[in-house]
Scaffold this motif. Structure first.
Motif, mmCIF file in Angstrom:
data_model
loop_
_atom_site.group_PDB
_atom_site.id
_atom_site.type_symbol
_atom_site.label_atom_id
_atom_site.label_comp_id
_atom_site.label_asym_id
_atom_site.label_seq_id
_atom_site.Cartn_x
_atom_site.Cartn_y
_atom_site.Cartn_z
ATOM 1 N N ILE A 20 -0.842 2.884 9.543
ATOM 2 C CA ILE A 20 0.496 3.287 9.111
ATOM 3 C C ILE A 20 1.441 2.249 10.034
ATOM 4 N N VAL A 56 0.578 6.833 -0.437
ATOM 5 C CA VAL A 56 -0.259 5.442 -0.508
ATOM 6 C C VAL A 56 -0.633 5.186 -2.060
ATOM 7 N N GLY A 107 0.885 -1.102 -0.156
ATOM 8 C CA GLY A 107 0.059 0.264 0.029
ATOM 9 C C GLY A 107 0.700 1.323 -0.162
ATOM 10 N N VAL A 108 2.047 1.323 0.368
ATOM 11 C CA VAL A 108 3.001 2.345 0.361
ATOM 12 C C VAL A 108 3.786 2.239 -0.869
ATOM 13 N N LYS A 128 4.246 0.006 6.053
ATOM 14 C CA LYS A 128 3.323 -0.601 5.126
ATOM 15 C C LYS A 128 1.919 -0.117 5.754
ATOM 16 N N ILE A 129 0.919 -0.401 5.110
ATOM 17 C CA ILE A 129 -0.570 -0.041 5.522
ATOM 18 C C ILE A 129 -1.011 -1.432 5.989
#
Length: 421
Positions: free
Chosen positions: A373, A364, A340-341, A417-418
């Motif tokens: 986050i 993102v 997601g990042v 990352k998400i």
């Protein structure tokens, strides 16, 4: 050949802030090279407000914000050359430039700060079928025509792309008496700030159509109309969803590209996601003594962040010139963007050289709601912060603490990352 301790390429908000910061660090020999006829960069045509809330704690227009930094540069006595185009930079930091007064000339720099900004993506990159009639402009070109040249591009307007410039121009054209019929966006989310969607579209009743694109352009001499169509998840037009709009103007707000031809030619390592240089914690590129900041590094959403980042670049360039930057070199730790990042700035850090608090900025790759986050040191999660909404149009950040990083003796990678939970 003339020589300067620091040569700044670009006299926009990034270049001005970087030069001012370096001068305040005690470096007297600084030169700013700017290809335009005045300092200030793109801010000179951004006459709307919303600038400076972080930097000056007040709301300013673009020219007012630029004027503050121009005044600072002049008060500090930093020389600058206008109408000067930089043609190339060698790995030895020899800058080749030209202007009318001196012709072609070279400057030996102790350090170089890249602050060239970015340019708009053109129609040629979009593969829109149809003729090439008059009336098709990038949103930034239209902004310059209206705000600086006093010239209206047209009266019936369709805007393709919902980047911040496109959203702002939807409002600007409306205020000047034009009819903005629709803003179309290929992606399922807007590329601009939420506040701009509200203030520039919702407040004026301008519709925003997500998952739509232009599939045809009508008119030979002058634009007469366009055809919009809905697209599927792969961006392909869906048959039977076409809508016809009559218009005499099409504005394109379809993304910004960092101006990095100089960077590539000198051999700087580039990030394929940002189209900007790969930098470390000091905003130093893969070539020692060459620093990058602002939109040439990655496209920012707020100019205040550009100024903050450029200030760091100026401070670190000054340390390099004094021979202090690489003195306390430690280990190199990679920062990995995943799940997601899309990317991070910086991409790697030297924990011995990093500041007590280091801001890592990133974007993102999709819209995330009620997600976290997360930051991992190797495989251990050390940060887990919930956000109600994250979108690609707004930059996110995490702050790394030098003391905490130093407490992990085997640290090789930091992962951002998400996560959903």
């Amino acid at each position: 050949m003339r020589s300067y301790d620091i040569v700044v390429i670009g006299g926009g908000p990034a270049g001005l802030a970087a030069a001012a910061s370096a001068r305040k660090e005690g470096i007297d020999s600084i030169l700013i090279l700017e290809r335009d006829k005045e300092l200030g960069g793109i801010l000179n045509q951004c006459i709307h407000n919303g600038f400076g809330l972080h930097t000056f704690q007040e709301e300013l227009t673009g020219p007012e914000y630029a004027g503050r930094f121009i005044d600072i540069v002049k008060e500090l006595g930093i020389p600058y050359a206008l109408h000067t185009m930089v043609m190339g930079i060698s790995r030895e930091k020899v800058v080749t430039a030209m202007n009318r007064e001196e012709g072609m000339f070279q400057i030996q720099a102790g350090a170089v700060i890249l602050a060239m900004g970015c340019r708009e993506r053109s129609r040629g990159a979009l593969n829109i079928p149809g003729y090439r009639p008059a009336g098709i402009f990038s949103a930034g070109t239209a902004q310059r025509l209206v705000n600086m040249e006093g010239c209206m591009p047209g009266r019936e307007v369709v805007i393709l792309g919902s980047g911040d410039i496109g959203l702002i121009m939807a409002r600007r054209m409306t205020l000047e008496g034009a009819k903005v019929k629709v803003v179309a966006e290929l992606m399922p989310y807007s590329g601009g700030l939420k506040r701009n969607i509200v203030q520039c579209l919702d407040d004026y009743g301008i519709p925003l159509k997500l998952c739509h694109t232009v599939v045809d352009i009508r008119g030979k001499e002058r634009l007469q109309g366009i055809t919009l169509a809905q697209v599927d998840e792969k961006g392909r037009p869906i048959p039977g969803t076409q809508e016809e709009y009559s218009c005499d103007t099409l504005l394109l707000s379809v993304g910004l590209i960092p101006e990095n031809e100089l960077s590539r030619d000198m051999g700087v390592e580039m990030d394929p996601v940002t189209s900007g240089p790969v930098v470390n914690e000091s905003l130093e590129t893969s070539i020692p003594g060459v620093f990058a900041c602002g939109n040439v590094l990655h496209v920012h959403d707020l100019v205040d962040y550009v100024s903050q980042e450029a200030g760091r670049a100026g401070t670190n360039a000054a340390a390099f010139v004094r021979g202090e930057l690489h003195k306390d070199s430690g280990r190199t730790i990679r920062i990995i963007a995943t799940e997601g990042v899309r990317y991070t700035v910086p991409r790697y850090i030297d924990d011995a050289r990093m500041e007590r608090l280091l801001t890592v900025r990133f974007r993102v790759g999709a819209v995330f709601r009620d997600s976290y986050i997360s930051v991992y040191y190797n495989d251990e999660r050390v940060m887990h912060r919930k956000k109600r909404i994250m979108a690609p149009g707004e930059m996110e950040e995490v702050v790394l603490q030098k003391e905490k990083t130093a407490s992990y003796p085997d640290l090789e990678r930091i992962t951002i990352k998400i996560e959903k939970e």
